[in-house]
Design a protein around this motif. Structure first.
Motif, short mmCIF file in Angstrom:
data_model
loop_
_atom_site.label_atom_id
_atom_site.label_comp_id
_atom_site.label_asym_id
_atom_site.label_seq_id
_atom_site.Cartn_x
_atom_site.Cartn_y
_atom_site.Cartn_z
N LYS A 1 0.83 -1.21 0.00
CA LYS A 1 0.00 0.00 0.00
C LYS A 1 0.87 1.27 0.00
N LEU A 2 1.94 1.24 0.78
CA LEU A 2 2.82 2.42 0.88
C LEU A 2 3.82 2.51 -0.26
N SER A 3 3.86 1.47 -1.11
CA SER A 3 4.76 1.54 -2.26
C SER A 3 4.26 2.53 -3.31
N VAL A 4 2.95 2.81 -3.27
CA VAL A 4 2.38 3.77 -4.23
C VAL A 4 2.97 5.16 -4.04
N PRO A 5 2.89 5.77 -2.83
CA PRO A 5 3.53 7.07 -2.67
C PRO A 5 5.05 7.00 -2.80
N SER A 6 5.66 5.83 -2.52
CA SER A 6 7.10 5.69 -2.68
C SER A 6 7.52 5.92 -4.12
N VAL A 7 6.80 5.28 -5.04
CA VAL A 7 7.09 5.45 -6.47
C VAL A 7 6.89 6.91 -6.88
N VAL A 8 5.78 7.49 -6.44
CA VAL A 8 5.45 8.86 -6.83
C VAL A 8 6.47 9.85 -6.27
N TYR A 9 6.84 9.68 -4.99
CA TYR A 9 7.83 10.56 -4.38
C TYR A 9 9.20 10.41 -5.04
N ALA A 10 9.54 9.19 -5.46
CA ALA A 10 10.82 8.97 -6.15
C ALA A 10 10.86 9.75 -7.46
N ILE A 11 9.75 9.73 -8.19
CA ILE A 11 9.67 10.51 -9.43
C ILE A 11 9.78 12.00 -9.11
N GLN A 12 9.07 12.45 -8.08
CA GLN A 12 9.11 13.86 -7.68
C GLN A 12 10.53 14.31 -7.34
#
Length: 338
Positions: free
Chosen positions: A89-100
């Motif tokens: 579940k927390l991998s979703v913001p992880s991917v997005v924050y990595a892109i950011q």
């Protein structure tokens, strides 16, 4: 009274640190990508190392919160080792924050720190839109007005941006703006998603952070392999690292954690002042370090953005109470007329 004074002092301390970190991060990152002498480091490795530092800091905070290593171990086993669904579940913001975070490096390689700091405030309307769609909240008329004012201010800044005269690399302002646009979208979505996850259970903030940073390390390592894999194998993971680069990693790590503290202990008005102060500090630093030549359009846009941030953070009026008072006054007026 003493407790109140301590509370105010603590809030000011948190906001001061957050402001200085936000301004110093953009200026230092800009310096390492455009002026700092020596070989250019791999930005993907810097993002990965930042996630590792955040994980270490969060583990330290969770240790303090649990009070003992035994409780820390049981907490990690319960919420991390034996909770793969929560990690997923927390991998979703992880991917997005990595892109950011990677987009921040691209943006600051092509735009001045002050221009970046102003334009990045587009995260406010993006976050507002995500909040309305994902959390079913509403915005007041003043907040919508401030959102449009902010967009107008950013448009002025980008219409005729200020120029830096001491930059040693070729820049692509359009690519820089596109990178900021992607970072803003990522920031808005990931922030609201993370807030929704936090409020869906009573799980500790630091446990959620650890879950997210563990996923973030895996995601950013994949990014290193895909983007710079051959170069990293040839030159080394820490190729081009200088004290300034280490300083950027440190600021990025600390800044994320202080943001959580500020969200918890301060209000939107104080956060607005912090963002406006960071813009001012970044502008002053850019003039001194990068030879930034401020245009009238940039100055006007920056002022509009600062004002809009303040207006957006103003507390909502209790419209229901106002409408009840108006209805009461209207009924009294009818009785008098009768």
């Amino acid at each position: 009274m003493a407790n109140e004074n301590v509370s105010v002092v603590f809030k000011l301390y948190c906001l001061t640190v957050m402001t200085l970190v936000a301004a110093a991060y953009t200026v230092a990152l800009r310096y390492t990508r455009t002026i700092s002498s020596g070989d250019l480091y791999f930005s993907t490795t810097a993002v990965c190392i930042t996630e590792v530092f955040k994980l270490i800091l969060s583990l330290g905070m969770l240790t303090k919160e649990t009070g003992s290593l035994v409780k820390l171990k049981s907490t990690i086993e319960e919420h991390i080792i034996f909770s793969p669904k929560e990690l997923l579940k927390l991998s979703v913001p992880s991917v997005v924050y990595a892109i950011q975070n990677n987009m921040a490096f691209v943006a600051l390689s092509n735009l001045d720190a002050a221009v970046y700091q102003v334009t990045y405030q587009l995260k406010i309307p993006c976050t507002a839109l995500c909040t309305v769609l994902m959390l079913n909240r509403s915005l007041s008329r003043l907040q919508w007005f401030s959102v449009f004012m902010l967009c107008g201010g950013v448009t002025l800044v980008q219409w005729r941006p200020a120029e830096a005269t001491k930059v040693q690399i070729e820049q692509n302002p359009f690519m820089g703006f596109v990178a900021i646009a992607v970072a803003v979208l990522c920031s808005g979505f990931a922030g609201v998603y993370f807030e929704k996850v936090l409020k869906s259970s009573d799980t500790s903030l630091w446990v959620r952070n650890i879950q997210m940073y563990l996923s973030g390390i895996v995601v950013t390592l994949i990014g290193v392999y895909v983007t710079d894999g051959d170069k990293v194998l040839e030159k080394g993971f820490f190729f081009g690292y200088t004290p300034w680069v280490c300083f950027v990693v440190f600021l990025s790590s600390v800044g994320g954690l202080y943001t959580s503290v500020v969200v918890k202990y301060t209000d939107n008005i104080m956060k607005g002042f912090s963002a406006a102060a960071a813009i001012v500090l970044s502008t002053i630093a850019s003039v001194l370090l990068f030879g930034l030549q401020i245009t009238f359009a940039f100055a006007s846009g920056a002022i509009l953005v600062c004002i809009s941030i303040y207006l957006y953070g103003l507390p909502k009026q209790d419209t229901s109470r106002v409408s009840r008072l108006d209805a009461s006054a209207e009924s009294k007026q009818k009785l008098i007329s009768v």
